[in-house]
Design an enzyme around this catalytic site. Structure first.
Site, PDB file in Angstrom:
ATOM      1  N   LYS A  14       0.845  -1.203   0.000  1.00  0.00           N
ATOM      2  CA  LYS A  14       0.000   0.000   0.000  1.00  0.00           C
ATOM      3  C   LYS A  14       0.869   1.238   0.000  1.00  0.00           C
ATOM      4  O   LYS A  14       2.018   1.228   0.473  1.00  0.00           O
ATOM      5  CB  LYS A  14      -0.947   0.030   1.190  1.00  0.00           C
ATOM      6  N   PRO A 108       9.056  -3.564  -0.085  1.00  0.00           N
ATOM      7  CA  PRO A 108      10.179  -3.160   0.763  1.00  0.00           C
ATOM      8  C   PRO A 108       9.913  -3.470   2.231  1.00  0.00           C
ATOM      9  O   PRO A 108       8.773  -3.395   2.683  1.00  0.00           O
ATOM     10  CB  PRO A 108      10.272  -1.647   0.548  1.00  0.00           C
ATOM     11  N   ASP A 150      -2.811  -2.297   9.890  1.00  0.00           N
ATOM     12  CA  ASP A 150      -2.821  -2.266   8.422  1.00  0.00           C
ATOM     13  C   ASP A 150      -3.203  -3.608   7.791  1.00  0.00           C
ATOM     14  O   ASP A 150      -3.249  -3.720   6.568  1.00  0.00           O
ATOM     15  CB  ASP A 150      -1.428  -1.898   7.886  1.00  0.00           C
TER      16      ASP A 150
END
Ligand code: ATP
Length: 315
Positions: A14, A108, A150
């Protein structure tokens, strides 16, 4: 009856289009208005029945991918969010059996793109499928919210606004397609450190509010207006901890990006390079931004992706 012995789930990273952060709460969290946008940088999580069979541990983990130095930051013990997700499905369903989980990482690590949370969302879906639990969408979303702020977005994908500490999700109307460039930093930033710095810099933070200009830009699929509306209250804190990010942002902006910001708690920087316009114009802008970012010598990798894309999907 066919019994699955392996399930692979693909899950997106995201970027936050808006991250408005309120003052610290008594429980240590912050109230947020967090506009999540899923982009086509995917991790793949494969869950397999352990072979040879064993009684324990319930989960073993391996990780691979082309992430350079980032990969070394992925924990391979029970602190990994994918392992915690598997344990939570086992607990909820009473059907857990030993599995080997492989994380093929492209998102990442410690980069502000919710890679660990994405893996947790994928592991919830994969274990539910492998063990034939049939947990409802609501139960998966509840487990996701318990695992982290999240994680639920990893299940839902597309574009959505999170309130509370980010876990109360509402889908947003976003008919446009957008092209993004991401600059992965050579360093990681800890989310907790960035929030700590935010509290130091903004002891007077007001309650977070949704940005109507951003909502309008998304609803109209207007990339130029979207570029102007991108905002992240954590950006000054991330820049304070890692000042070189100023140069990264300036390089992308100078090369023509429609908008630029630190993604979430950073240090990944996101550059909007186009929407539903002439594809050659977008490609030219993308190439200029990529070249400028590479030229800084500050980035571990520079990658392009599209948004939005769906959440965790069984392959
Ligand atoms: P967010 O944007 O949700 O704040 P992030 O993208 O900054 O998170 P992650 O990649 O989720 O950061 O990793 C944060 C830390 O979580 C890592 O430094 C690592 O120690 C730990 N971690 C736990 N599980 C995972 C996982 N599956 N993949 C990557 N990191 C993980």
């Amino acid at each position: 009856m066919t019994v699955n012995t392996t399930v692979t789930v693909r899950v997106p990273a995201k970027v936050n289009l808006q991250l408005a952060v309120g003052p610290g709460r008594e429980d240590g969290f912050h109230d947020l208005v967090n506009v999540f946008h899923a982009v086509s940088l995917f991790d793949e999580v494969t869950v397999k029945d352990a072979y040879p069979r064993r009684q324990s541990p319930l989960v073993t983990l391996t990780a691979g991918g082309e992430l350079g130095s980032h990969l070394a930051r992925v924990p391979l013990d029970e602190s990994n969010l994918a392992a915690r997700a598997a344990l939570s499905v086992a607990r909820e369903s009473g059907r857990g059996r030993p599995v080997d989980i492989h994380l093929e990482k492209n998102i990442p690590v410690a980069g502000g793109m919710a890679g660990g949370s994405a893996d947790a969302a994928a592991a919830l879906v994969a274990c539910d499928r492998l063990w034939g639990c049939g947990l409802s969408r609501e139960r998966l979303l509840e487990s996701a919210a318990r695992l982290g702020s999240d994680v639920a977005f990893g299940l839902v994908g597309a574009t959505a606004v999170g309130t509370g500490r980010g876990e109360i999700l509402e889908p947003m109307s976003s008919p446009g397609r957008y092209r993004w460039v991401f600059a992965l930093s050579k360093r990681g930033l800890s989310t907790a450190d960035v929030f700590g710095e935010y509290d130091r810099l903004r002891p007077d933070a007001p309650a977070p509010r949704a940005d109507p200009a951003l909502e309008k830009a998304l609803a109209e699929g207007d990339a130029v207006a979207l570029g102007r509306s991108l905002s992240n209250d954590l950006e000054p804190a991330a820049l304070s901890l890692l000042p070189e990010l100023e140069r990264t942002l300036a390089a992308g902006r100078g090369a023509g990006a429609l908008g630029a910001l630190v993604s979430g708690s950073g240090p990944t920087c996101a550059f909007l390079v186009g929407g539903d316009e002439d594809s050659s114009v977008v490609a030219e802008r993308e190439a200029a931004v990529v070249a400028a970012l590479r030229g800084t010598g500050l980035c571990e990798q520079v990658v392009a992706a599209d948004g939005d894309v769906p959440g965790a999907t069984v392959l």
